[in-house]
Every structure is written in structure tokens, then in C-alpha cells.
Design an enzyme around this catalytic site. Structure first.
Site, PDB file in Angstrom:
ATOM      1  NE  ARG A 119     -12.674 -18.316   0.483  1.00 41.88           N
ATOM      2  CZ  ARG A 119     -11.632 -18.257   0.626  1.00 41.88           C
ATOM      3  NH1 ARG A 119     -11.092 -16.806   0.912  1.00 41.88           N
ATOM      4  NH2 ARG A 119     -10.855 -19.321   0.449  1.00 41.88           N
ATOM      5  CG  ASP A 121      -8.303 -15.983  -0.225  1.00 41.31           C
ATOM      6  OD1 ASP A 121      -8.890 -15.762   0.691  1.00 41.31           O
ATOM      7  OD2 ASP A 121      -6.896 -15.680  -1.337  1.00 41.31           O
ATOM      8  NE  ARG A 169      -9.415 -18.874  -3.579  1.00 36.88           N
ATOM      9  CZ  ARG A 169      -8.174 -19.405  -2.748  1.00 36.88           C
ATOM     10  NH1 ARG A 169      -8.112 -18.202  -2.126  1.00 36.88           N
ATOM     11  NH2 ARG A 169      -8.130 -20.409  -3.633  1.00 36.88           N
ATOM     12  CG  ASP A 200      -5.351 -13.375   2.502  1.00 39.27           C
ATOM     13  OD1 ASP A 200      -6.201 -14.849   3.758  1.00 39.27           O
ATOM     14  OD2 ASP A 200      -5.428 -14.125   1.892  1.00 39.27           O
TER      15      ASP A 200
END
Length: 374
Positions: A84, A98, A95, A100
Site C-alpha cells: 500500500r 487498509d 488499496r 484501522d
């Protein structure tokens, strides 16, 4: 002592081999961030806030020793390894991966590069649905609503499609144990936990059989009169049951797990019997105890008295409804004293006063992790 923090992470991919990207990410988390203890099903979801190919999204439960900023740095490094390239331009883009941080225990963090809980998680169905699969009872420390409740009230109308793909994580394995004893006070949940462990990990289940003991209802009505015959009958029954059940291991089972250890006889007897009765009882008990199998790990489920009384009332055994709180407190103290003075039994005390391992998968997994890593 090592202290692990339970975190929840959202992972999504919509470039290249999306399944491979997620699978590799989970492996990298295991290698560098902690231990992945749960992983949701994979959901195919439309991109949120921009036009692109559909995403594969999952949520991951992770136990980590890393501090929040260290964990964030680790996730950024994993994203970089996965190819990424982050851009300084505003807005969203496709992407390879990802990541989080959604929750870090119940901590509330507001820093320029890190906000926990994630500020948008309650708005995104593609986060809430997979998170609800692995931690429906997790309570948002700011909004004070569970993930299941947030999902019910979420206004995101995006369509999610649950795929048939699964991320394989290392399953806990109890075959290293020969015998696990689950102990606790009356109403602590030891039978329920032992049964769940036996079913999930292919264990031979050994349950205490006492429902037909004729002295038990009488004991709750007149303790002084029926204490000695009750404890003697329990001892005889437990000794016979225990030796019969543990003498012949099941060749098709990985280990044995019971909802009692025979030493409970002496703990209860010390609380219920007069001193002279207990001296006689202990002589007989010591003779029998030499012959029985000892557990590899002695798990004690500790619950406060208020919770015990609630559980006892809920399960509805008529002869238990008059048990006084002080009797339960004496039993609790008896167990703790036994554990304190017998370290050779390999005791593991787990306080479950604030846990619900029947309804909450996360609480159950917490207990399994504790036993597995003991």
C-alpha cells in the site's frame, strides 16, 4: 507477568488478490503485533465514499503487548509490506490493504494521528457487521452501546454480502493437557464451561452427578442435622464416580475435563461440619485422595456473591433458593484458602464476576485464552 490488551482491527482490500491480501495480513499480525484470537467471516462490500471495485472486509480480534502508538506503527508497516502506498491527497482510494484500530481495550485516545475508538465505526455497516460476528457484546466506551446495538441503529444502507471464504487462524489446542478441572462456587458456571470446552476441543467430559442425593434438600432445611451424612455421601459418590471416569481415558478424545475436583469434598466439609466431625472426615478423605488423578490445571471460576445468588435463582433449583449469602462467602473463602495452601495443584483463578461467557463470545474466548496460555 505479561499483560495483553484486547484490540479489534478492521481490515479491507480491493486491489489484486483480495482474499490472499487479507490472509497474509492476518499472518503478519500474528507474527509482529500479537496473537489473533478471532476473525470474522469475509464480507464483500461496496466502496465507502468513492467509486472503485468492491472490497473484502473483515474484523480481527487481537491480543497484543504493544502500546496503542506502537500498534499503529506496526499496522502501517504491515500495510507497507503489502504494497500500500499512502497518498497525502484527501479522499479515499483503492488499496491492497487498509487497517484501522477500532478498539484498544476500553481506552479513549485522541491524538493527532490516532483516535480510539475509531471515530466513524458506528457509521459504517461494513465495520459493524463483521465486528458484531466476533464481539457483539463489546460496549463502545463513549457511546455506551454494544456493537450489536450500534448495528441495529446504523443508518448505513450499503449492501453487504457474506462470502464463503474464511481466514484460517490457529485454533486453540488443549491436547497438551491430560486433565483439566473446572471448579467454582455454587452457581459459578463450572458445568457450563466444562461442557463447552469438551464440545469445542474434543475432550472427555466428566460431570459431577449429585441430583439424586437424598440428603441435599434436607441439608438446606436443617444443616446441623444433615451436614455429616450429606458430606459422607458426597465423598463416597465423588470418589467412585471420579475413579471410574478417570481410570479409562477415551482413546478418541484429546483430554479429560471435569466440572469438579474431588478436593471440593474437603472444602465443603470444613465449612459445614463440626470440628470433631471434620477431623474424622479428613482422615477418610486423605486416604481416598492419594488414589485419584490430579489435574494438570485447576481452574477456579471466581464470582462475587451477588452474581452467584443471581445465577442460583435463575437456574431455579428449589432446594437451592434458600442458600444464605454468608454460606456462599464461606465456600468462596474455603476455595481460596485451599488454592493458597496447595500451589502444587497448578491453580488458575479467573474472575468472571463481570463476564458472561455463555452469551458473549469475547468473554468465552478470554477464558479459553487464559487456560490455553497457562
Amino acid at each position: 507477568m505479561i499483560h495483553y490488551k484486547r484490540t479489534y482491527i478492521s481490515a479491507g482490500s480491493n486491489l489484486g488478490d483480495k482474499f490472499k491480501n487479507l490472509n497474509t495480513t492476518v499472518q503478519l499480525l500474528n507474527e509482529s503485533a500479537g496473537t489473533v484470537i478471532s476473525c470474522s467471516p469475509i464480507y464483500q462490500t461496496p466502496p465507502w465514499g468513492f467509486d472503485s471495485d468492491d472490497f473484502y472486509n473483515i474484523c480481527i480480534g487481537l491480543d497484543t503487548q504493544l502500546q496503542p502508538q506502537e500498534l499503529l506503527d506496526c499496522l502501517l508497516q504491515i500495510e507497507q509490506k503489502m504494497g500500500r502506498v499512502r497518498s497525502n491527497s484527501k479522499g479515499y482510494s483503492a488499496r491492497t490493504i487498509d487497517l484501522d484500530i477500532l478498539f484498544y481495550e476500553d481506552e479513549i485516545i485522541d491524538e493527532p494521528d490516532l483516535i480510539i475508538p475509531h471515530p466513524h465505526l458506528q457509521l459504517r455497516k461494513f465495520v459493524l457487521q463483521p465486528l458484531a460476528d466476533i464481539a457483539p457484546g463489546k460496549v463502545h466506551p463513549i457511546l455506551q452501546k454494544s456493537i450489536a446495538e450500534l448495528l441495529d441503529f446504523c443508518e448505513d444502507e450499503s449492501e453487504l454480502e457474506k462470502t464463503n471464504l474464511e481466514i484460517s487462524i490457529l485454533k486453540k489446542d488443549f491436547s497438551k493437557f491430560n486433565f483439566i478441572a473446572i471448579e467454582g462456587n455454587i452457581g459459578a458456571g463450572k458445568t457450563t464451561l466444562a461442557t463447552k470446552i469438551a464440545e469445542e476441543f474434543n475432550g472427555k467430559l466428566i460431570l459431577e452427578r449429585f441430583a439424586d442425593n437424598p440428603f441435599l434438600p434436607k441439608f438446606y432445611e436443617d444443616r446441623n442435622r444433615y451436614a455429616f451424612p450429606l458430606e459422607m455421601s458426597f465423598l463416597a459418590d465423588r470418589y467412585q464416580q471420579f475413579t471410574d471416569d478417570t481410570a479409562h481415558p477415551d482413546l478418541f478424545k484429546n483430554f479429560m475435563v471435569s466440572d469438579y475436583d474431588i478436593f471440593k469434598s474437603l472444602i465443603f466439609a470444613k465449612v459445614t461440619l463440626q470440628e470433631d466431625e471434620f477431623i474424622l472426615y479428613r482422615k477418610l478423605f486423605n486416604f481416598m485422595y492419594k488414589e485419584v488423578v490430579k489435574p494438570d490445571v485447576y481452574v477456579y471460576l471466581h464470582q462475587n456473591t451477588e452474581r452467584l445468588l443471581h445465577n442460583i435463582k435463575k437456574r431455579g433449583r428449589s432446594y437451592e433458593q434458600s442458600i444464605p449469602p454468608d454460606y456462599l462467602e464461606k465456600i468462596n473463602n474455603g476455595y481460596l484458602e485451599f488454592i493458597k495452601t496447595h500451589p502444587n495443584i497448578n491453580p488458575l483463578i479467573i474472575d468472571i464476576s463481570e463476564l458472561d461467557f455463555v452469551q458473549n463470545k469475547n468473554d468465552y474466548q478470554f477464558i479459553i485464552d487464559k487456560i490455553h496460555d497457562f
